[in-house]
Design a protein around this motif. Sequence first.
Motif, PDB file in Angstrom:
ATOM      1  N   ASP A 178      45.041  67.422  23.836  1.00 12.93           N
ATOM      2  CA  ASP A 178      46.375  67.027  24.445  1.00 12.93           C
ATOM      3  C   ASP A 178      46.741  67.613  25.522  1.00 12.93           C
ATOM      4  O   ASP A 178      48.029  67.667  25.822  1.00 12.93           O
ATOM      5  CB  ASP A 178      47.406  66.991  23.353  1.00 12.93           C
ATOM      6  N   ASP A 200      45.027  64.332  27.875  1.00  9.07           N
ATOM      7  CA  ASP A 200      45.774  63.312  26.911  1.00  9.07           C
ATOM      8  C   ASP A 200      45.800  61.838  27.684  1.00  9.07           C
ATOM      9  O   ASP A 200      46.076  61.598  28.911  1.00  9.07           O
ATOM     10  CB  ASP A 200      47.315  63.807  26.991  1.00  9.07           C
ATOM     11  N   GLU A 234      40.647  61.296  27.147  1.00  9.14           N
ATOM     12  CA  GLU A 234      41.119  60.623  25.940  1.00  9.14           C
ATOM     13  C   GLU A 234      41.657  58.924  26.354  1.00  9.14           C
ATOM     14  O   GLU A 234      42.603  59.069  27.241  1.00  9.14           O
ATOM     15  CB  GLU A 234      41.983  61.395  25.241  1.00  9.14           C
TER      16      GLU A 234
HETATM   17 CA    CA Z   1      46.678  62.738  22.643  1.00  4.58          CA
END
Ligand code: CA
Length: 277
Positions: A178, A200, A234
């Motif tokens: 993240d 993230d 991600e």
């Molecule tokens: Ca995430």
Amino acid sequence: LLPIGAFMAAFIIGIVVWLSRKRLSPLGELAIAVRNREFIVHYQPIVELASGACVGAEALVRWRRPDGSLVRPDLFIPLAEESGLIMPITDQVIEAIIADLAALLRMDRNLHIAINLCAGDVTSGRILDVLQDRLSGARIEAAQIWLEATERGFIDIDAARATLIQARERGHMVVIDDFGTGYSSLQYLEGLPMDALKIDKSFIDTIGRDSATSSVTPHIIEMAKTLDLRIVAEGVETEEQAEYLRERDVHFGQGWLFSKPLPAGEFIRYYQNAKTR
Ligand code: CA
Ligand code: C2E
Ligand code: CA
Ligand code: CA
């Protein structure tokens, strides 16, 4: 250390079940789910962007209720973290990974599975002994397990550093998860033992859009490279995002463009097909 951890977990579960015998609170339900081992794992492929090859997957926990419905992790992980139930849940995740994939992991030493650590795991380092025990039993190499830790795990920065150093000594790859969503700067993280940053989804979302944060994404990529870190992107959903990341030599991508999280059997098929493609 192991028996104490197991004892602690059983103790916490016992207390919580006992306290909630009369009227089942959400915490009581969760404790019973832990006791009944209702947690399963789905696997979301991680792809090497340059080649398109699948290098592994992130293990994402799901709570499968007795009626067969699946509960998303963001609906129970916070309660699990608060109560300490996350520890036996993490253990069930590790056991599920081994039950699901040990044979494949032994057959293909290039396959990696990323596990999400909670703050307690990062602070105590308990998880490293659980992993060592389970992995050696299943003849899986530590290098095949990537550990994802978020900044929330760095509240006690000295304890976090000690755990991450030990994780790398044992052969795990340490991924900061993240990345970009917390308060700390890359400068703060610079002293931490880590191998990769996971950017993230909120930053990947801005690619191709004209927004204030869209200008941040290329800087994160450049800084990670300066620190010689690998990068995992991600939440890659579009070909345009993948192309942007490829152009900037981002190593790995994960997201619906490649695959949603899959039940174990489907992931194994995906992985085997991806190799022969
Ligand atoms: Ca995430
Ligand atoms: P995370 O670590 O940031 O995991 C990525 C989340 O983004 C996953 O949600 C995944 O399904 C979702 N995702 C991936 N690609 C895409 C995409 O292209 N589009 C969209 N819209 N979503 C995408 P999920 O599985 O619901 O997990 C949510 C969070 O729960 C995870 O966020 C992680 O923080 C936590 N979590 C999941 N499994 C575990 C676990 O075993 N242990 C711990 N401690 N936390 C876990
Ligand atoms: Ca993660
Ligand atoms: Ca993440």
